[in-house]
Design a protein around this motif. Structure first.
Motif, PDB file in Angstrom:
ATOM      1  N   PRO A  83       0.818  -1.216   0.000  1.00  0.00           N
ATOM      2  CA  PRO A  83       0.000   0.000   0.000  1.00  0.00           C
ATOM      3  C   PRO A  83       0.854   1.270   0.000  1.00  0.00           C
ATOM      4  O   PRO A  83       1.776   1.407   0.815  1.00  0.00           O
ATOM      5  N   ASN A  84       0.539   2.154  -0.930  1.00  0.00           N
ATOM      6  CA  ASN A  84       1.186   3.468  -1.042  1.00  0.00           C
ATOM      7  C   ASN A  84       2.702   3.423  -1.240  1.00  0.00           C
ATOM      8  O   ASN A  84       3.393   4.411  -1.011  1.00  0.00           O
TER       9      ASN A  84
ATOM     10  N   SER B 236     -13.353   3.351   4.803  1.00  0.00           N
ATOM     11  CA  SER B 236     -12.802   2.891   3.520  1.00  0.00           C
ATOM     12  C   SER B 236     -11.281   3.044   3.572  1.00  0.00           C
ATOM     13  O   SER B 236     -10.775   3.993   4.178  1.00  0.00           O
ATOM     14  N   TYR B 237     -10.578   2.131   2.943  1.00  0.00           N
ATOM     15  CA  TYR B 237      -9.120   2.172   2.902  1.00  0.00           C
ATOM     16  C   TYR B 237      -8.685   2.647   1.520  1.00  0.00           C
ATOM     17  O   TYR B 237      -9.209   2.182   0.505  1.00  0.00           O
ATOM     18  N   VAL B 238      -7.750   3.584   1.494  1.00  0.00           N
ATOM     19  CA  VAL B 238      -7.341   4.168   0.222  1.00  0.00           C
ATOM     20  C   VAL B 238      -5.857   3.908  -0.033  1.00  0.00           C
ATOM     21  O   VAL B 238      -5.010   4.155   0.827  1.00  0.00           O
ATOM     22  N   ASP B 239      -5.589   3.390  -1.232  1.00  0.00           N
ATOM     23  CA  ASP B 239      -4.223   3.109  -1.677  1.00  0.00           C
ATOM     24  C   ASP B 239      -3.990   3.930  -2.945  1.00  0.00           C
ATOM     25  O   ASP B 239      -4.753   3.826  -3.909  1.00  0.00           O
TER      26      ASP B 239
ATOM     27  N   GLU C 273      -3.727   2.926   8.442  1.00  0.00           N
ATOM     28  CA  GLU C 273      -3.477   1.585   8.947  1.00  0.00           C
ATOM     29  C   GLU C 273      -2.714   0.825   7.882  1.00  0.00           C
ATOM     30  O   GLU C 273      -3.104   0.840   6.708  1.00  0.00           O
ATOM     31  N   ASP C 274      -1.639   0.166   8.258  1.00  0.00           N
ATOM     32  CA  ASP C 274      -0.794  -0.561   7.297  1.00  0.00           C
ATOM     33  C   ASP C 274      -0.475   0.306   6.079  1.00  0.00           C
ATOM     34  O   ASP C 274      -0.478  -0.186   4.943  1.00  0.00           O
ATOM     35  N   ASN C 275      -0.246   1.563   6.304  1.00  0.00           N
ATOM     36  CA  ASN C 275       0.064   2.512   5.232  1.00  0.00           C
ATOM     37  C   ASN C 275      -1.068   2.777   4.252  1.00  0.00           C
ATOM     38  O   ASN C 275      -0.858   3.350   3.186  1.00  0.00           O
ATOM     39  N   PHE C 276      -2.281   2.339   4.583  1.00  0.00           N
ATOM     40  CA  PHE C 276      -3.456   2.786   3.832  1.00  0.00           C
ATOM     41  C   PHE C 276      -3.940   4.081   4.480  1.00  0.00           C
ATOM     42  O   PHE C 276      -3.833   4.245   5.700  1.00  0.00           O
ATOM     43  N   PHE C 277      -4.499   4.998   3.681  1.00  0.00           N
ATOM     44  CA  PHE C 277      -5.276   6.083   4.257  1.00  0.00           C
ATOM     45  C   PHE C 277      -6.596   5.460   4.696  1.00  0.00           C
ATOM     46  O   PHE C 277      -7.147   4.611   3.983  1.00  0.00           O
TER      47      PHE C 277
END
Lengths: 500, 95
Positions: free
Chosen positions: A52-53, A164-167, B84-88
């Motif tokens: 991620p990122n 929501s999780y953003v990558d 979290e875990d480098n996710f926004f």
């Protein structure tokens, strides 16, 4: 854009409703990820599947003060794609900001091209078929434009109940949006168009065409009308991510629209989603207000300009395109349209075939590549790039048949051995005694033995000459399939006194 | 050109700026004053003049296609209110 109907309504494409025939009108927008190492405006990697990122620069994350600098290869890829689509290349194009808010779009706008795209009108020739009689229909699908733009990031909604999780790894990756004219008239045509476009992009090496990884995504505009009538109101089906789903989405959406119209209703222009599990489209909860992207030229970027010599140099280096290759295969190797179509679908297959066919009979080479090699690879779930049989090995097998060393039947066994075990076909034939017996003495002996031990059959065969086939079979069996079938046939007939 | 209060509210909404009725009322007047000021430019005849895109005529700067950046996920999410875990991590946005 002014809609011009370029096609003649053809009853064979109509679909019948309760109140008469309907015609489907389809136009497509394809987002194709540009093949490049780095992103469109930053030096971050485009690799799929990173942490991620990890593939994010401060530019992609839209940190204050960051400025976009264009990747020249992405520009070249767009021009090359335009050339492959026989399209107008615009020597001057402009990047605009398309403004909207979404968490995976950190800039608050997408850098895109609105009024002045890098590529203008072009066309794609699409072969639809084969029909039941094996024939293909050629249609031409117009290209409205191709423009460069940034991809957005990716939101995941299934990681947390309320968040929501953003990558942003995909954020800023270069996309080509390719817009077709509404020239498509059926689900099959749409599938063939998308497949053809994918083939062209893969030939050019400008997009890997990998729909599973989202490198190619299609938005499909569907409307229906009475044959030859005015265009109806269209619905846009977003993000359809396989050729098969494009077909299903069009079929189901057309039926939905026809049902509404036949009940006296009207179609609302809206954005819909295709649900592959249900095989139908559904409305995305309509936005409270229409999109208003407030496009304006991006002040961070001056217009993109290059001269005709720049385009000409790229054109001179362009690879042979699928249509040209197909025509050449038919012309130079005497292949059928169907065989040529199968061989050119993937450039790697076409290259493999050409290696096999070099200095050999083209039709034989095509048959072996299509029926035996592609068949075996398909069964093994492998692609042409993973083939255990090299072009040289397959060529050697064909040579062994040609020079009479092995029969066609033994060749199939030999292919099987080379496919599963590998090795030099010539050596295998030697070591395993697979050579065809052409020694007339040895064949004659075998024929004599079969005749001597089957006197009744001999009598029957004299009365009914077709039974000679039984003797041929017995001799082939006795010689382990290695006797030359023509020689056996001739000898059996001679010994039984049957005239040809 | 002038704007009414509905336009002001709509633009505020598109820009995700919270504006209450009193503010919208005030801003309508301010924006119209600004628009009126800019309107004076209409007096200049720009027939046939290309819009200026840069003060100095220059070709667009281009970069080579090479990976020169990235692998700084910690920095990227450093200022995020939640990660979290480098996710926004943001309030759920799915429709």
């Amino acid at each position: 854009m002014t809609l011009i109907d370029t096609r003649t309504p053809d009853p064979k494409r109509f679909i019948s409703g309760a109140t008469g025939d309907w015609e489907i009108i389809v136009g497509m927008e394809i987002h194709a990820q540009v093949t490049s190492e780095a992103k469109l405006f930053s030096g971050a990697s485009t690799t799929f599947g990173a942490a991620p990122n990890a593939n994010v620069s401060l530019v992609d994350a839209a940190m204050p003060g960051m400025l976009p600098v264009i990747n020249e290869v992405c520009v070249k890829q767009a021009i090359r794609t335009g050339l492959g689509l026989k399209a107008q290349i615009n020597l001057r194009s402009v990047f605009d900001r398309k403004n909207y808010f979404y968490p995976d779009l950190p800039q608050g706008y997408q850098i895109s091209q609105f009024k002045q795209p890098i590529v203008g009108e072009g066309k794609v020739t699409v072969s639809v078929g084969p029909a039941k009689d094996g024939s293909f229909e050629e249609i031409e699908v117009g290209i409205e434009r191709l423009h460069l733009e940034q991809d957005a990031g990716k939101s995941m909604h299934d990681q947390h109940p309320t968040m929501s999780y953003v990558d942003l790894n995909r954020s800023g990756v270069a996309l080509m949006e390719i817009v077709s004219k509404p020239d498509i008239r059926s689900a099959d045509e749409a599938k063939a168009f998308l497949t053809k476009l994918r083939t062209i992009l893969r030939y050019l090496g400008t997009c890997d065409g990998n729909m599973d990884e989202g490198s190619m995504r299609a938005d499909v505009n569907v409307s229906v009308r009475r044959p030859g009538g005015e265009f109806g109101t269209r619905c846009e089906i977003k993000n359809v991510n396989s050729v098969r789903f494009v077909g299903q989405a069009i079929e189901s959406e057309a039926r939905r629209q026809i049902a509404i119209l036949e009940d006296g209703g009207s179609i609302d222009q809206e954005t819909r989603l295709f649900d592959p599990a249900k095989g139908e489209t559904r409305s995305m909860r309509s936005k409270e207000e229409a999109h208003d992207y407030r496009y304006f030229p991006d002040p961070d970027l001056v217009p993109l300009e290059f001269d005709q010599a720049y385009v000409d140099a790229l054109a001179a280096d362009l690879t042979e395109l699928p249509d040209e290759k197909k025509a050449r295969f038919i012309e130079a190797f005497g292949l059928s349209e169907y065989d040529a179509s199968v061989l050119i679908a993937e450039k790697a297959t076409a290259d493999f075939f050409e290696k096999v066919a070099k200095g050999r009979d083209g039709k034989a080479a095509a048959n072996w590549v299509i029926n035996d090699l592609l068949g075996a690879l398909n069964k093994a779930g492998q692609g042409i790039d993973e083939t255990p049989v090299s072009a040289d090995q397959l060529g050697a097998i064909i040579d062994l048949i040609k020079n009479g060393t092995i029969s066609g039947k033994i060749a199939k066994d030999l292919f099987e051995i080379v496919f599963t075990e590998g090795g030099d076909p010539v050596a295998i034939v030697d070591e395993r005694g697979m050579k065809q017996v052409t020694d007339t003495g040895a064949i004659e002996k075998a024929v004599d033995e079969v005749i001597a031990s089957n006197p009744e059959k001999v009598e029957q065969a004299k009365a009914k000459p077709t039974l000679a086939g039984w003797f041929v079979g017995q001799v082939m069996k006795a010689t382990g399939g290695k006797a030359n079938p023509q020689a056996v046939n001739a000898l059996v007939k001679e010994k039984l006194g049957i005239d040809d | 050109m002038s704007v009414d209060i509905d336009t002001v509210k709509r633009v505020a909404r598109l820009s995700r700026i919270a504006v209450d009725d009193a503010d919208a009322e005030r801003m309508t007047g301010e924006l119209n004053a600004i628009l009126g000021f800019v309107e004076q430019l209409n007096e200049v005849n720009v027939e046939g003049v290309e819009p200026m895109t840069s003060v100095i005529p220059m070709a667009m700067k281009k970069r080579q296609d090479g990976v020169t950046d990235g692998n700084k996920a910690d920095d990227i999410v450093a200022n995020a209110p939640v990660s979290e875990d480098n996710f926004f991590v943001v309030p759920k946005v799915v429709e």
